[in-house]
Design a protein around this motif. Structure first.
Motif, PDB file in Angstrom:
ATOM      1  N   SER A 110       9.052  -4.361   3.535  1.00  0.00           N
ATOM      2  CA  SER A 110       9.727  -3.066   3.729  1.00  0.00           C
ATOM      3  C   SER A 110       8.723  -1.966   4.049  1.00  0.00           C
ATOM      4  CB  SER A 110      10.519  -2.674   2.475  1.00  0.00           C
ATOM      5  OG  SER A 110       9.635  -2.375   1.405  1.00  0.00           O
ATOM      6  N   VAL A 111       9.237  -0.883   4.594  1.00  0.00           N
ATOM      7  CA  VAL A 111       8.487   0.356   4.760  1.00  0.00           C
ATOM      8  C   VAL A 111       9.454   1.487   4.443  1.00  0.00           C
ATOM      9  CG1 VAL A 111       9.008   0.470   7.238  1.00  0.00           C
ATOM     10  CG2 VAL A 111       7.097   1.784   6.306  1.00  0.00           C
ATOM     11  N   GLY A 112       8.980   2.477   3.711  1.00  0.00           N
ATOM     12  CA  GLY A 112       9.882   3.571   3.338  1.00  0.00           C
ATOM     13  C   GLY A 112       9.108   4.768   2.845  1.00  0.00           C
ATOM     14  N   LEU A 113       9.825   5.869   2.668  1.00  0.00           N
ATOM     15  CA  LEU A 113       9.177   7.076   2.165  1.00  0.00           C
ATOM     16  C   LEU A 113      10.126   7.878   1.297  1.00  0.00           C
ATOM     17  CD1 LEU A 113      10.361   9.641   3.964  1.00  0.00           C
ATOM     18  CD2 LEU A 113       8.788   8.761   5.657  1.00  0.00           C
ATOM     19  N   THR A 114       9.526   8.716   0.477  1.00  0.00           N
ATOM     20  CA  THR A 114      10.259   9.665  -0.345  1.00  0.00           C
ATOM     21  C   THR A 114       9.739  11.059  -0.017  1.00  0.00           C
ATOM     22  OG1 THR A 114       8.710   9.596  -2.207  1.00  0.00           O
ATOM     23  CG2 THR A 114      10.472   7.954  -2.172  1.00  0.00           C
ATOM     24  N   VAL A 115      10.641  12.010   0.101  1.00  0.00           N
ATOM     25  CA  VAL A 115      10.266  13.392   0.380  1.00  0.00           C
ATOM     26  C   VAL A 115      10.900  14.276  -0.684  1.00  0.00           C
ATOM     27  CG1 VAL A 115      10.350  15.308   2.018  1.00  0.00           C
ATOM     28  CG2 VAL A 115      10.139  12.957   2.863  1.00  0.00           C
ATOM     29  N   MET A 116      10.067  14.967  -1.451  1.00  0.00           N
ATOM     30  CA  MET A 116      10.566  15.928  -2.426  1.00  0.00           C
ATOM     31  C   MET A 116      10.433  17.324  -1.833  1.00  0.00           C
ATOM     32  SD  MET A 116       9.416  14.849  -6.258  1.00  0.00           S
ATOM     33  CE  MET A 116      10.129  13.421  -7.076  1.00  0.00           C
ATOM     34  N   TYR A 117      11.566  17.967  -1.622  1.00  0.00           N
ATOM     35  CA  TYR A 117      11.572  19.340  -1.128  1.00  0.00           C
ATOM     36  C   TYR A 117      11.133  20.289  -2.243  1.00  0.00           C
ATOM     37  CZ  TYR A 117      14.425  17.616   2.796  1.00  0.00           C
ATOM     38  OH  TYR A 117      14.886  16.952   3.902  1.00  0.00           O
ATOM     39  N   PHE A 118      10.395  21.330  -1.863  1.00  0.00           N
ATOM     40  CA  PHE A 118       9.955  22.381  -2.783  1.00  0.00           C
ATOM     41  C   PHE A 118       8.941  21.874  -3.817  1.00  0.00           C
ATOM     42  CE2 PHE A 118      14.590  22.768  -1.973  1.00  0.00           C
ATOM     43  CZ  PHE A 118      14.562  23.799  -1.050  1.00  0.00           C
ATOM     44  N   LYS A 119       8.325  20.690  -3.584  1.00  0.00           N
ATOM     45  CA  LYS A 119       7.395  20.119  -4.547  1.00  0.00           C
ATOM     46  C   LYS A 119       6.055  19.820  -3.879  1.00  0.00           C
ATOM     47  CE  LYS A 119      10.693  19.921  -7.664  1.00  0.00           C
ATOM     48  NZ  LYS A 119      10.725  20.837  -8.822  1.00  0.00           N
ATOM     49  N   THR A 120       5.067  19.496  -4.719  1.00  0.00           N
ATOM     50  CA  THR A 120       3.745  19.136  -4.225  1.00  0.00           C
ATOM     51  C   THR A 120       3.578  17.614  -4.238  1.00  0.00           C
ATOM     52  OG1 THR A 120       2.743  19.170  -6.423  1.00  0.00           O
ATOM     53  CG2 THR A 120       2.821  21.273  -5.209  1.00  0.00           C
ATOM     54  N   ALA A 121       2.493  17.158  -3.621  1.00  0.00           N
ATOM     55  CA  ALA A 121       2.214  15.729  -3.622  1.00  0.00           C
ATOM     56  C   ALA A 121       1.981  15.216  -5.036  1.00  0.00           C
ATOM     57  CB  ALA A 121       0.983  15.444  -2.748  1.00  0.00           C
ATOM     58  N   GLU A 122       1.322  16.015  -5.873  1.00  0.00           N
ATOM     59  CA  GLU A 122       1.059  15.595  -7.252  1.00  0.00           C
ATOM     60  C   GLU A 122       2.367  15.389  -8.015  1.00  0.00           C
ATOM     61  OE1 GLU A 122      -1.673  14.754  -9.086  1.00  0.00           O
ATOM     62  OE2 GLU A 122      -2.665  14.694  -7.135  1.00  0.00           O
ATOM     63  N   GLN A 123       3.317  16.291  -7.815  1.00  0.00           N
ATOM     64  CA  GLN A 123       4.607  16.150  -8.491  1.00  0.00           C
ATOM     65  C   GLN A 123       5.360  14.921  -7.986  1.00  0.00           C
ATOM     66  OE1 GLN A 123       5.676  20.260  -7.399  1.00  0.00           O
ATOM     67  NE2 GLN A 123       6.189  20.605  -9.545  1.00  0.00           N
TER      68      GLN A 123
ATOM     69  N   ASP B 275       0.845  -1.190   0.000  1.00  0.00           N
ATOM     70  CA  ASP B 275       0.000   0.000   0.000  1.00  0.00           C
ATOM     71  C   ASP B 275       0.882   1.241   0.000  1.00  0.00           C
ATOM     72  OD1 ASP B 275      -2.847  -1.085   0.437  1.00  0.00           O
ATOM     73  OD2 ASP B 275      -1.698  -2.076   2.032  1.00  0.00           O
ATOM     74  N   ALA B 276       0.365   2.317  -0.608  1.00  0.00           N
ATOM     75  CA  ALA B 276       1.125   3.572  -0.679  1.00  0.00           C
ATOM     76  C   ALA B 276       0.175   4.756  -0.576  1.00  0.00           C
ATOM     77  CB  ALA B 276       1.921   3.638  -1.972  1.00  0.00           C
ATOM     78  N   ARG B 277       0.667   5.833  -0.004  1.00  0.00           N
ATOM     79  CA  ARG B 277      -0.107   7.068   0.111  1.00  0.00           C
ATOM     80  C   ARG B 277       0.816   8.260  -0.133  1.00  0.00           C
ATOM     81  NH1 ARG B 277      -3.232   5.920   5.868  1.00  0.00           N
ATOM     82  NH2 ARG B 277      -3.791   3.733   5.424  1.00  0.00           N
ATOM     83  N   CYS B 278       0.226   9.354  -0.620  1.00  0.00           N
ATOM     84  CA  CYS B 278       0.985  10.594  -0.849  1.00  0.00           C
ATOM     85  C   CYS B 278       0.195  11.768  -0.287  1.00  0.00           C
ATOM     86  CB  CYS B 278       1.240  10.819  -2.337  1.00  0.00           C
ATOM     87  SG  CYS B 278       2.345   9.615  -3.107  1.00  0.00           S
ATOM     88  N   GLY B 279       0.912  12.796   0.150  1.00  0.00           N
ATOM     89  CA  GLY B 279       0.262  13.991   0.679  1.00  0.00           C
ATOM     90  C   GLY B 279       1.185  15.189   0.637  1.00  0.00           C
ATOM     91  N   ASP B 280       0.615  16.346   0.936  1.00  0.00           N
ATOM     92  CA  ASP B 280       1.373  17.604   0.961  1.00  0.00           C
ATOM     93  C   ASP B 280       1.794  17.926   2.384  1.00  0.00           C
ATOM     94  OD1 ASP B 280       1.349  18.780  -1.802  1.00  0.00           O
ATOM     95  OD2 ASP B 280      -0.818  18.537  -1.539  1.00  0.00           O
ATOM     96  N   GLY B 281       3.040  18.328   2.530  1.00  0.00           N
ATOM     97  CA  GLY B 281       3.548  18.718   3.837  1.00  0.00           C
ATOM     98  C   GLY B 281       4.240  20.062   3.781  1.00  0.00           C
ATOM     99  N   LYS B 282       4.609  20.560   4.953  1.00  0.00           N
ATOM    100  CA  LYS B 282       5.354  21.808   5.037  1.00  0.00           C
ATOM    101  C   LYS B 282       6.097  21.829   6.360  1.00  0.00           C
ATOM    102  CE  LYS B 282       4.946  26.751   4.089  1.00  0.00           C
ATOM    103  NZ  LYS B 282       4.021  27.865   3.754  1.00  0.00           N
ATOM    104  N   ALA B 283       7.394  22.126   6.305  1.00  0.00           N
ATOM    105  CA  ALA B 283       8.201  22.193   7.513  1.00  0.00           C
ATOM    106  C   ALA B 283       9.287  23.237   7.313  1.00  0.00           C
ATOM    107  CB  ALA B 283       8.823  20.837   7.826  1.00  0.00           C
ATOM    108  N   GLU B 284       9.561  24.024   8.334  1.00  0.00           N
ATOM    109  CA  GLU B 284      10.562  25.084   8.254  1.00  0.00           C
ATOM    110  C   GLU B 284      10.289  26.027   7.086  1.00  0.00           C
ATOM    111  OE1 GLU B 284      12.839  25.360  10.648  1.00  0.00           O
ATOM    112  OE2 GLU B 284      12.001  23.559  11.561  1.00  0.00           O
ATOM    113  N   GLY B 285       9.011  26.178   6.730  1.00  0.00           N
ATOM    114  CA  GLY B 285       8.637  27.057   5.631  1.00  0.00           C
ATOM    115  C   GLY B 285       8.860  26.469   4.253  1.00  0.00           C
ATOM    116  N   VAL B 286       9.254  25.200   4.174  1.00  0.00           N
ATOM    117  CA  VAL B 286       9.544  24.556   2.890  1.00  0.00           C
ATOM    118  C   VAL B 286       8.392  23.633   2.514  1.00  0.00           C
ATOM    119  CG1 VAL B 286      11.116  23.022   1.651  1.00  0.00           C
ATOM    120  CG2 VAL B 286      12.016  24.642   3.342  1.00  0.00           C
TER     121      VAL B 286
END
Length: 250
Positions: free
Chosen positions: A221-234, A198-209
């Motif tokens: 396994s369990v893991g995540l990817t975080v794209m800085y300066f991007k949206t969940a759609e991207q 299963d997988a999920r995506c969402g929008d976040g914001k931390a330290e103004g980024v």
């Protein structure tokens, strides 16, 4: 009749001293600024020449990136993810496949080169060390950065492999942690890709980024990817490709 004040820096370079008018007292010459040997006098800039500095360097926001990475680390270590046990015979095949799962950090990820900034590399190493110490029965761990923060194209990955007793529970706990640590909202189910789970995506914001966050969990396994300066759609658009290059099965 009063006379205009004398030039505080003396007459212009190579200009003759104006003759004293008859009947007027001599006005003493004021000394000009000292000249450096070999340097001509600068005209019209008594307080120094223009600054010659180039354009300011682009900010990499490494400090903010590190704080966000540490918050992500807390998410993955909340539950002590891996545990080797199961209760249903039909799950034996899944468990065998899970034991063959490993997570890796390739030299390039989704077209981005691995980032070797010393500060980011130190944080990545700390992430791996912490996961190894906190997660039970892990078989592999990974933490790394890819891309260039000065171009606002930076990707962080963090994952651990091991046999998961309850992947859905691991996913739910990770989503709860992301909501708390990175203010991730609107976590919606997305295609997990050919590796399943299963997988999920969402929008976040931390330290103004702004952050685009995707997370997966399967039996191995369990893991995540975080794209800085991007949206969940991207982020979602690249998630299956990224996960497929991180998670491997022998």
């Amino acid at each position: 009749m009063s006379q205009p004040p004398a030039n505080p820096f003396g007459p212009p370079h190579d200009s003759p001293t104006p003759p004293q008018q008859q009947g007027q007292p001599a006005v003493p010459q004021q000394p000009g600024p000292p000249q450096q040997p070999g340097w001509p006098q600068q005209q019209g800039q008594p307080y120094g020449g223009p600054h010659l500095a180039g354009p300011p360097p682009k900010k990499s926001n490494v400090g903010k990136i590190i704080l966000i990475a540490l918050a992500v680390l807390l998410v993955l270590c909340l539950g002590g993810a891996a545990a080797i046990w199961f209760t249903v015979k039909d799950e034996v095949g899944d468990v065998v496949d899970a034991t063959k799962t490993r997570v890796v950090a390739p030299a390039t990820l989704a077209g981005r080169a691995k980032n070797t900034d010393p500060q980011l590399q130190t944080v990545a190493d700390q992430m791996v060390a912490s996961m190894k110490s906190e997660v039970k029965n892990e078989t592999s761990t990974v933490g790394a950065f890819y891309g260039d923060p000065t171009k606002q194209d930076l990707l962080m990955i963090a994952a651990v492999s091991g046999v998961m007793a309850d992947p859905k529970k691991e996913l739910d706990e990770a989503v709860t942690g992301l909501s708390s640590e990175l203010s991730v909202t609107n976590m919606t189910a997305v295609d997990a890709g050919p590796l399943g789970g299963d997988a999920r995506c969402g929008d976040g914001k931390a330290e103004g980024v702004p952050l685009g966050v995707c997370i997966w969990a399967d039996r191995g396994s369990v893991g995540l990817t975080v794209m800085y300066f991007k949206t969940a759609e991207q982020t979602k658009a690249e998630f299956v490709t990224i996960r497929g290059q991180i998670e491997q099965r022998s």
